[in-house]
Design an enzyme around this catalytic site. Structure first.
Site, PDB file in Angstrom:
ATOM      1  N   LYS A   1      11.703  37.645  36.407  1.00 22.96           N
ATOM      2  CA  LYS A   1      10.066  37.950  36.888  1.00 22.96           C
ATOM      3  C   LYS A   1       9.454  38.125  36.205  1.00 22.96           C
ATOM      4  CE  LYS A   1       9.296  39.972  40.984  1.00 22.96           C
ATOM      5  NZ  LYS A   1      10.129  39.360  42.427  1.00 22.96           N
TER       6      LYS A   1
HETATM    7  N1  GLU Z   1       8.990  37.395  44.798  1.00 27.13           N
HETATM    8  C1  GLU Z   1      10.169  36.827  45.850  1.00 27.13           C
HETATM    9  C2  GLU Z   1      10.983  37.591  45.485  1.00 27.13           C
HETATM   10  O1  GLU Z   1      11.404  38.730  44.650  1.00 27.13           O
HETATM   11  C3  GLU Z   1      10.413  35.052  45.925  1.00 27.13           C
HETATM   12  C4  GLU Z   1      10.767  34.802  44.162  1.00 27.13           C
HETATM   13  C5  GLU Z   1      11.486  33.164  44.073  1.00 27.13           C
HETATM   14  O2  GLU Z   1      11.068  32.274  45.571  1.00 27.13           O
HETATM   15  O3  GLU Z   1      11.736  32.773  43.596  1.00 27.13           O
HETATM   16  O4  GLU Z   1      12.393  37.632  45.978  1.00 27.13           O
END
Ligand code: GLU
Length: 410
Positions: free
Chosen positions: A102
């Site tokens: 993240k």
């Molecule tokens: N931000 C989204 C999540 O928390 C998508 C992450 C992604 O597609 O890599 O799952």
């Protein structure tokens, strides 16, 4: 309890069930790598301002690191750490060949101009780019970022490394993005709810839904659930909750918010306070914004019998414990909001192969992958007589540990 402590709380419960060794627990309760970068940009006033940015890679046991980038004033290392860990279990649970990561920048985007936002997106991405790669770490949108942010980030990366559309997912279709990525998280939420009702031999028709948070995820969740026969009786954003027990007009609301308006200026329904959506009299409550909104202070005021975590970590461990004791069913984030990363996976494969899928193909595969994950969760839940969250973590953690063992890390 910090945000990272809460995510470890759920992980450790699964670790106990799986009888993991202390070393394995140490390895998986902390990230593999954490990067904190300064993000200096030139403001329109001519002055420099320095923002704090992060990228945390939790586990790469099952594939390249994967996870969104959040632009929000609450972002700090602790939050990004917790969210990175959630991505590891999520990608594992739904069987996409990625690890978990993240990123984020501590910023209130509402006070930035378009130029400042572009500069911030490009500079942040350049500053973390040495740990990224199409087979190493692939970011995507999260709260406060969208396909335009991905376009800027991809372009900034390409300027140094050559054209690399596979470096991000969630980019615009015109730049090689996938059909259906924008709606994927919300659509996925409705697929998971539909599976839950089918598994309990119940009908979704007429179920009264309240959605806290009406950004991209909240909007597409509302649209998909309405199409399945639910009645959306309340939605909220930072400014207000709007309520209509006969069912809100979602198309009208969509028009209202896509033109940049907040809900407090919407005239088509009754207005309430920002937090009223959480305590609305409804069957299904869907937190679809930030973490920790259902906690020790307000869990007793929740009226819903089903809570669906479209947001990441919206329920604190204490509230989770109390609500479960009161027979509230909780569909956990790593299952409920996994539609986004599933379609990110489809986008990544399409970009690498330079071969594009139709929206029908995307929807069909999304439906299949999420239904498989739901069925696996329901099976373990029944077999072990545990909650859906415990079962989702059990499956997610187990597969990561298997990969670690096979690679010889533990
Ligand atoms: N931000 C989204 C999540 O928390 C998508 C992450 C992604 O597609 O890599 O799952």
């Amino acid at each position: 309890m910090s945000f990272a402590d809460s995510s470890n709380y759920f992980f450790e419960a699964a670790a106990n069930m799986l009888e993991l060794s202390d070393e394995t627990i140490t390895l998986l309760s902390q990230p593999y790598r954490e990067l904190h970068v300064q993000v200096p940009i030139k403001m329109d006033s001519g002055k420099r301002k320095v923002f704090q940015g992060f990228r945390v890679q939790h586990s790469g046991a099952r594939g390249p690191y994967k996870g969104g980038i959040r632009f929000h004033p609450a972002v700090d290392l602790d939050e990004v750490r917790a969210l990175a860990q959630l991505m590891t279990w999520k990608t594992s649970l739904v069987n996409v060949p990625f690890g978990g990561a993240k990123g984020g920048v501590n910023v209130d985007t509402s006070v930035l101009s378009e130029t400042e936002l572009e500069d911030l997106s490009r500079t942040y991405f350049e500053n973390i780019s040495h740990i990224l790669g199409i087979q190493r770490d692939i970011p995507a949108p999260d709260m406060g970022t969208n396909e335009q942010s991905m376009a800027w980030m991809m372009d900034a990366y390409g300027a140094k490394h050559g054209h690399s559309p596979g470096i991000v997912t969630g980019k615009p279709i015109a730049l090689g993005g996938s059909q259906g990525r924008t709606a994927a998280t919300g659509k996925g939420v409705s697929i998971v709810i539909d599976n839950y009702f089918r598994n309990n031999n119940r009908s979704l028709k007429g179920q009264r839904v309240s959605i806290q948070g009406f950004g991209n995820v909240g909007l597409h969740t509302a649209k998909s659930l309405k199409a399945l026969g639910c009645k959306i009786i309340a939605v909220s954003d930072v400014s207000a909750t709007i309520i209509d027990n006969a069912g809100l007009k979602i198309d009208q609301l969509e028009k209202h918010i896509v033109s940049g308006n907040l809900l407090d200026s919407y005239n088509g329904a009754k207005q309430g306070n920002r937090d009223d959506a959480l305590i609305a009299d409804c069957d299904i409550l869907i937190p679809a914004a930030i973490g920790g909104v259902i906690n020790d202070k307000n869990w007793e005021s929740i009226n819903a019998s089903i809570i669906v975590e479209a947001a990441n970590a919206p329920i604190s461990p204490y509230a989770d414990y109390q609500l479960t004791k009161n027979n509230v069913a909780i569909l956990p984030d790593i299952l409920a909001n996994a539609g986004g990363v599933i379609v990110s996976y489809f986008e990544w494969t399409q970009t690498i192969q330079q071969h594009w899928w139709t929206i029908q193909e995307v929807d069909k595969e999304l439906q299949k992958m999420l239904t498989d994950a739901c069925e696996a969760c329901f099976m373990i839940q029944k077999e072990k007589n545990i909650t859906l969250r415990q079962s989702a973590y059990y499956i997610g953690v187990k597969k990561v540990v298997e990969a670690l063992e096979l690679r010889g890390f533990i």
